[in-house]
Design a protein around this motif. Structure first.
Motif, PDB file in Angstrom:
ATOM      1  N   ALA A   9      41.381   0.023  49.473  1.00 43.70           N
ATOM      2  CA  ALA A   9      40.171  -0.433  50.261  1.00 43.70           C
ATOM      3  C   ALA A   9      39.690   0.585  50.834  1.00 43.70           C
ATOM      4  CB  ALA A   9      40.838  -1.067  51.357  1.00 43.70           C
ATOM      5  N   VAL A  10      40.328   1.855  51.193  1.00 44.41           N
ATOM      6  CA  VAL A  10      39.341   3.038  51.882  1.00 44.41           C
ATOM      7  C   VAL A  10      38.740   3.628  50.693  1.00 44.41           C
ATOM      8  CG1 VAL A  10      40.015   5.171  52.592  1.00 44.41           C
ATOM      9  CG2 VAL A  10      41.067   3.416  53.552  1.00 44.41           C
ATOM     10  N   ASN A  11      39.172   3.668  49.577  1.00 42.09           N
ATOM     11  CA  ASN A  11      38.533   4.397  48.395  1.00 42.09           C
ATOM     12  C   ASN A  11      37.064   3.476  48.108  1.00 42.09           C
ATOM     13  OD1 ASN A  11      40.235   6.372  48.275  1.00 42.09           O
ATOM     14  ND2 ASN A  11      41.469   5.713  46.570  1.00 42.09           N
ATOM     15  N   SER A  12      37.418   2.183  47.987  1.00 36.03           N
ATOM     16  CA  SER A  12      36.236   1.397  47.838  1.00 36.03           C
ATOM     17  C   SER A  12      35.143   1.496  48.702  1.00 36.03           C
ATOM     18  CB  SER A  12      36.639  -0.258  47.859  1.00 36.03           C
ATOM     19  OG  SER A  12      35.838  -1.058  47.351  1.00 36.03           O
ATOM     20  N   VAL A  13      35.442   1.594  50.113  1.00 31.71           N
ATOM     21  CA  VAL A  13      34.460   1.651  51.187  1.00 31.71           C
ATOM     22  C   VAL A  13      33.841   2.914  51.042  1.00 31.71           C
ATOM     23  CG1 VAL A  13      34.118   1.894  53.671  1.00 31.71           C
ATOM     24  CG2 VAL A  13      35.572   0.013  52.952  1.00 31.71           C
ATOM     25  N   LEU A  14      34.614   4.044  50.829  1.00 28.18           N
ATOM     26  CA  LEU A  14      34.006   5.507  50.507  1.00 28.18           C
ATOM     27  C   LEU A  14      33.088   5.654  49.489  1.00 28.18           C
ATOM     28  CD1 LEU A  14      37.013   7.788  51.438  1.00 28.18           C
ATOM     29  CD2 LEU A  14      35.133   7.526  52.817  1.00 28.18           C
ATOM     30  N   GLU A  15      33.447   4.863  48.212  1.00 27.18           N
ATOM     31  CA  GLU A  15      32.509   4.874  47.160  1.00 27.18           C
ATOM     32  C   GLU A  15      31.248   4.255  47.795  1.00 27.18           C
ATOM     33  OE1 GLU A  15      30.774   5.639  43.672  1.00 27.18           O
ATOM     34  OE2 GLU A  15      32.529   6.509  44.558  1.00 27.18           O
ATOM     35  N   GLU A  16      31.376   2.872  48.225  1.00 19.05           N
ATOM     36  CA  GLU A  16      30.223   2.281  48.822  1.00 19.05           C
ATOM     37  C   GLU A  16      29.337   3.330  49.531  1.00 19.05           C
ATOM     38  OE1 GLU A  16      28.978  -1.805  51.218  1.00 19.05           O
ATOM     39  OE2 GLU A  16      30.745  -1.860  49.906  1.00 19.05           O
ATOM     40  N   MET A  17      29.837   3.900  50.372  1.00 18.32           N
ATOM     41  CA  MET A  17      29.276   4.728  51.297  1.00 18.32           C
ATOM     42  C   MET A  17      28.414   5.790  50.726  1.00 18.32           C
ATOM     43  SD  MET A  17      31.606   4.782  54.780  1.00 18.32           S
ATOM     44  CE  MET A  17      30.474   6.003  55.669  1.00 18.32           C
ATOM     45  N   ARG A  18      29.415   6.627  49.761  1.00 16.47           N
ATOM     46  CA  ARG A  18      28.703   7.414  49.074  1.00 16.47           C
ATOM     47  C   ARG A  18      27.447   7.178  48.238  1.00 16.47           C
ATOM     48  NH1 ARG A  18      28.211   9.223  44.130  1.00 16.47           N
ATOM     49  NH2 ARG A  18      29.353   7.623  43.141  1.00 16.47           N
ATOM     50  N   GLN A  19      27.440   6.108  47.496  1.00 20.43           N
ATOM     51  CA  GLN A  19      26.407   5.549  46.954  1.00 20.43           C
ATOM     52  C   GLN A  19      25.335   5.128  47.860  1.00 20.43           C
ATOM     53  OE1 GLN A  19      26.358   5.169  43.494  1.00 20.43           O
ATOM     54  NE2 GLN A  19      24.069   4.589  43.686  1.00 20.43           N
ATOM     55  N   GLN A  20      25.317   4.516  49.012  1.00 19.32           N
ATOM     56  CA  GLN A  20      24.340   4.509  49.968  1.00 19.32           C
ATOM     57  C   GLN A  20      23.694   5.816  50.447  1.00 19.32           C
ATOM     58  OE1 GLN A  20      26.029   2.118  53.074  1.00 19.32           O
ATOM     59  NE2 GLN A  20      25.950   0.048  51.886  1.00 19.32           N
ATOM     60  N   PHE A  22      23.889   8.543  48.684  1.00 22.06           N
ATOM     61  CA  PHE A  22      22.986   9.154  47.637  1.00 22.06           C
ATOM     62  C   PHE A  22      21.852   8.494  47.356  1.00 22.06           C
ATOM     63  CE2 PHE A  22      21.951   8.795  43.005  1.00 22.06           C
ATOM     64  CZ  PHE A  22      21.949  10.181  42.562  1.00 22.06           C
ATOM     65  N   GLU A  23      21.720   7.013  47.608  1.00 23.93           N
ATOM     66  CA  GLU A  23      20.365   6.377  47.467  1.00 23.93           C
ATOM     67  C   GLU A  23      19.335   6.851  48.422  1.00 23.93           C
ATOM     68  OE1 GLU A  23      21.502   2.206  47.293  1.00 23.93           O
ATOM     69  OE2 GLU A  23      22.307   2.607  45.239  1.00 23.93           O
ATOM     70  N   ARG A  24      19.783   7.054  49.550  1.00 28.10           N
ATOM     71  CA  ARG A  24      18.982   7.322  50.671  1.00 28.10           C
ATOM     72  C   ARG A  24      18.433   8.818  50.657  1.00 28.10           C
ATOM     73  NH1 ARG A  24      22.618   4.889  55.512  1.00 28.10           N
ATOM     74  NH2 ARG A  24      21.900   2.623  55.334  1.00 28.10           N
ATOM     75  N   VAL A  25      19.159   9.727  49.870  1.00 26.11           N
ATOM     76  CA  VAL A  25      18.919  10.852  49.598  1.00 26.11           C
ATOM     77  C   VAL A  25      17.698  10.957  48.610  1.00 26.11           C
ATOM     78  CG1 VAL A  25      19.500  13.272  48.718  1.00 26.11           C
ATOM     79  CG2 VAL A  25      20.723  12.113  50.681  1.00 26.11           C
ATOM     80  N   GLN A  26      18.152  10.342  47.552  1.00 23.62           N
ATOM     81  CA  GLN A  26      16.930  10.226  46.442  1.00 23.62           C
ATOM     82  C   GLN A  26      15.679   9.509  47.039  1.00 23.62           C
ATOM     83  OE1 GLN A  26      18.321  12.179  44.064  1.00 23.62           O
ATOM     84  NE2 GLN A  26      17.347  10.507  42.750  1.00 23.62           N
ATOM     85  N   GLU A  27      15.649   8.605  47.898  1.00 23.32           N
ATOM     86  CA  GLU A  27      14.461   8.081  48.344  1.00 23.32           C
ATOM     87  C   GLU A  27      13.688   9.108  49.078  1.00 23.32           C
ATOM     88  OE1 GLU A  27      13.968   4.880  51.849  1.00 23.32           O
ATOM     89  OE2 GLU A  27      15.049   3.866  50.062  1.00 23.32           O
ATOM     90  N   GLN A  28      14.322   9.825  50.088  1.00 23.09           N
ATOM     91  CA  GLN A  28      13.495  10.705  51.002  1.00 23.09           C
ATOM     92  C   GLN A  28      13.048  11.728  49.932  1.00 23.09           C
ATOM     93  OE1 GLN A  28      12.881  10.864  54.275  1.00 23.09           O
ATOM     94  NE2 GLN A  28      13.364   8.660  53.863  1.00 23.09           N
ATOM     95  N   LEU A  29      13.774  12.161  49.201  1.00 27.99           N
ATOM     96  CA  LEU A  29      13.619  13.518  48.262  1.00 27.99           C
ATOM     97  C   LEU A  29      12.238  12.915  47.179  1.00 27.99           C
ATOM     98  CD1 LEU A  29      13.981  16.110  47.184  1.00 27.99           C
ATOM     99  CD2 LEU A  29      15.815  15.188  45.542  1.00 27.99           C
TER     100      LEU A  29
END
Length: 181
Positions: A9-20, A22-29
């Protein structure tokens, strides 16, 4: 079993947070890379059509001040010419906007002026000695690539911080580079 389920469960939540993240950084960049390129394209188009006459100081200064005010995330907008001339406007960390002039009248130094409410340069505030735009990494990148691109990371001449510059070379009718926005 509980421990393993908790870890998954923790790994799943961490992966989802990492993806979010990453997407925000890509959007800002993406946003921060598009704005300076768009500004350079506007500058080059204005020069090409005659709306920006680099030899007339008052309209040139008003032009650069207006554009830097319209692009609040841009630190500088400028042109460096093949004869060593350098004109533009910059936003200081305080938010104050200055005009920059570097031509035969400044003896190769960059003179930074306060900007009046009308948008023209008034009082000389700072002088940066011996500035030749042709030696700067952004100019060299534009010369090498011959098309709009980004410089590599270099130390800024005024701010002394790591900098990346969007560059847009301009050419005469014989495809000789005459300057860089």
């Amino acid at each position: 079993l509980l421990f393993r389920g908790g870890q998954e469960a923790v790994n799943s939540v961490l992966e989802e947070m990492r993806q979010q993240v990453f997407e925000r950084v890509q959007e800002q960049l993406s946003y921060h890379m598009k704005e300076p390129s768009r500004l350079n394209r506007l500058n080059a188009d204005a020069w090409r059509t005659g709306l920006l006459n680099l030899s007339e100081s008052v309209p040139r200064e008003l032009y650069f001040v207006n554009h830097i005010q319209s692009f609040p995330d841009v630190a500088m907008t400028f042109v460096g010419l093949s004869d060593g001339t350098f004109y533009g406007a910059r936003r200081k960390i305080s938010g104050e906007i200055q005009i920059v002039r570097n031509d035969k009248d400044t003896g190769g130094d960059s003179w930074y002026y306060a900007v009046s409410e009308q948008g023209d340069g008034t009082k000389l505030q700072e002088v940066f000695k011996r500035f030749d735009p042709r030696t700067r990494p952004w100019y060299q990148t534009a010369k090498l690539m011959g098309e709009p691109t980004f410089s590599g990371v270099y130390r800024h001449f005024v701010f002394f911080e790591p900098t990346i510059t969007a560059v847009y070379p301009i050419f005469d009718n014989q495809r000789k580079m005459i300057g860089v926005f």
